[in-house]
Design an enzyme around this catalytic site. Structure first.
Site, short mmCIF file in Angstrom:
data_model
loop_
_atom_site.label_atom_id
_atom_site.label_comp_id
_atom_site.label_asym_id
_atom_site.label_seq_id
_atom_site.Cartn_x
_atom_site.Cartn_y
_atom_site.Cartn_z
N GLY A 46 -6.46 26.27 24.88
CA GLY A 46 -5.51 25.37 25.53
C GLY A 46 -5.25 24.28 24.65
N GLN A 51 -2.17 16.40 22.16
CA GLN A 51 -3.05 16.78 21.01
C GLN A 51 -2.46 17.07 19.74
OE1 GLN A 51 -5.41 19.60 23.70
NE2 GLN A 51 -6.98 19.01 22.31
N CYS A 98 -13.63 20.59 22.47
CA CYS A 98 -12.35 20.11 22.32
C CYS A 98 -11.72 20.06 21.11
CB CYS A 98 -12.05 18.62 23.12
SG CYS A 98 -10.32 17.93 23.20
N GLU A 141 -7.27 20.55 30.33
CA GLU A 141 -5.73 20.21 29.65
C GLU A 141 -4.98 19.34 30.35
OE1 GLU A 141 -5.39 21.10 26.68
OE2 GLU A 141 -7.19 22.47 26.83
N HIS A 144 -6.01 15.73 29.67
CA HIS A 144 -5.36 15.25 28.34
C HIS A 144 -3.99 14.47 28.72
CE1 HIS A 144 -7.69 16.46 25.17
NE2 HIS A 144 -7.91 17.67 25.52
#
Length: 169
Positions: A46, A51, A98, A141, A144
């Site tokens: 993911g 990111q 991660c 995700e 995030h």
């Protein structure tokens, strides 16, 4: 399509609440394609737009249902502006890693099943009911997009020993 640079903590983009997507234009399509390429290159399961340094509510997930069978197909999920609209009461502890926090893993409690509503890459509504490992990936995700890292939710975090494989988002 291109592979983008993955950003690491303490980059501030990872701690900001990402902006809602309102334009489903060619720039968004390029971002999504680049995110898929970046995810596959990493490799991970993911990737959220923050990111790769983009503060937008976009997630790509590629998941292989049968991990035992290398030939089983992977399913690609592209979710824009996702919202978790239902969660199971039952939770489970699991180990997460991660791409933005390399070399560490943590034990995190997540809902076993969730329902997510979102838009697809063309702006059309989609809804997913997911459970197990896939539900964990979705929750990781979506966190995030709200500036939440798995380490914020972890009961403990550690560096895996050599040879110990860590799951990565």
């Amino acid at each position: 399509m291109a592979i983008r640079q993955i950003v690491f903590l303490p980059d501030p983009v990872l701690r900001r609440k990402a902006h809602k997507v309102t334009n489903f234009d060619s720039d968004l399509q390029v971002l999504i394609d680049d995110m898929v390429d970046t995810l596959r290159d990493a490799p991970g399961v993911g990737l959220a737009a923050p990111q790769v340094g983009v503060s937008q509510r976009v997630v790509v997930i590629e998941y292989q249902e049968d991990e035992e069978d290398d030939d089983s197909p992977k399913k690609l999920y592209v979710i824009v502006n996702p919202e978790i609209i239902q969660t199971s009461e039952e939770t489970e502890m699991g180990i997460e890693g991660c791409l933005s926090i390399p070399e560490l893993v943590g034990e995190v409690e997540r809902h076993l099943a969730i329902t997510v509503k979102a838009l697809n890459r063309r702006g059309q509504p989609v809804k997913y009911k997911v459970s197990g490992w896939l539900a964990r990936i979705f929750q990781h995700e979506i966190d995030h997009l709200d500036g939440v890292m798995y380490t914020d939710r972890a009961t403990r975090v550690w560096k895996p020993r050599e040879g110990e494989e860590a799951p990565v988002d």
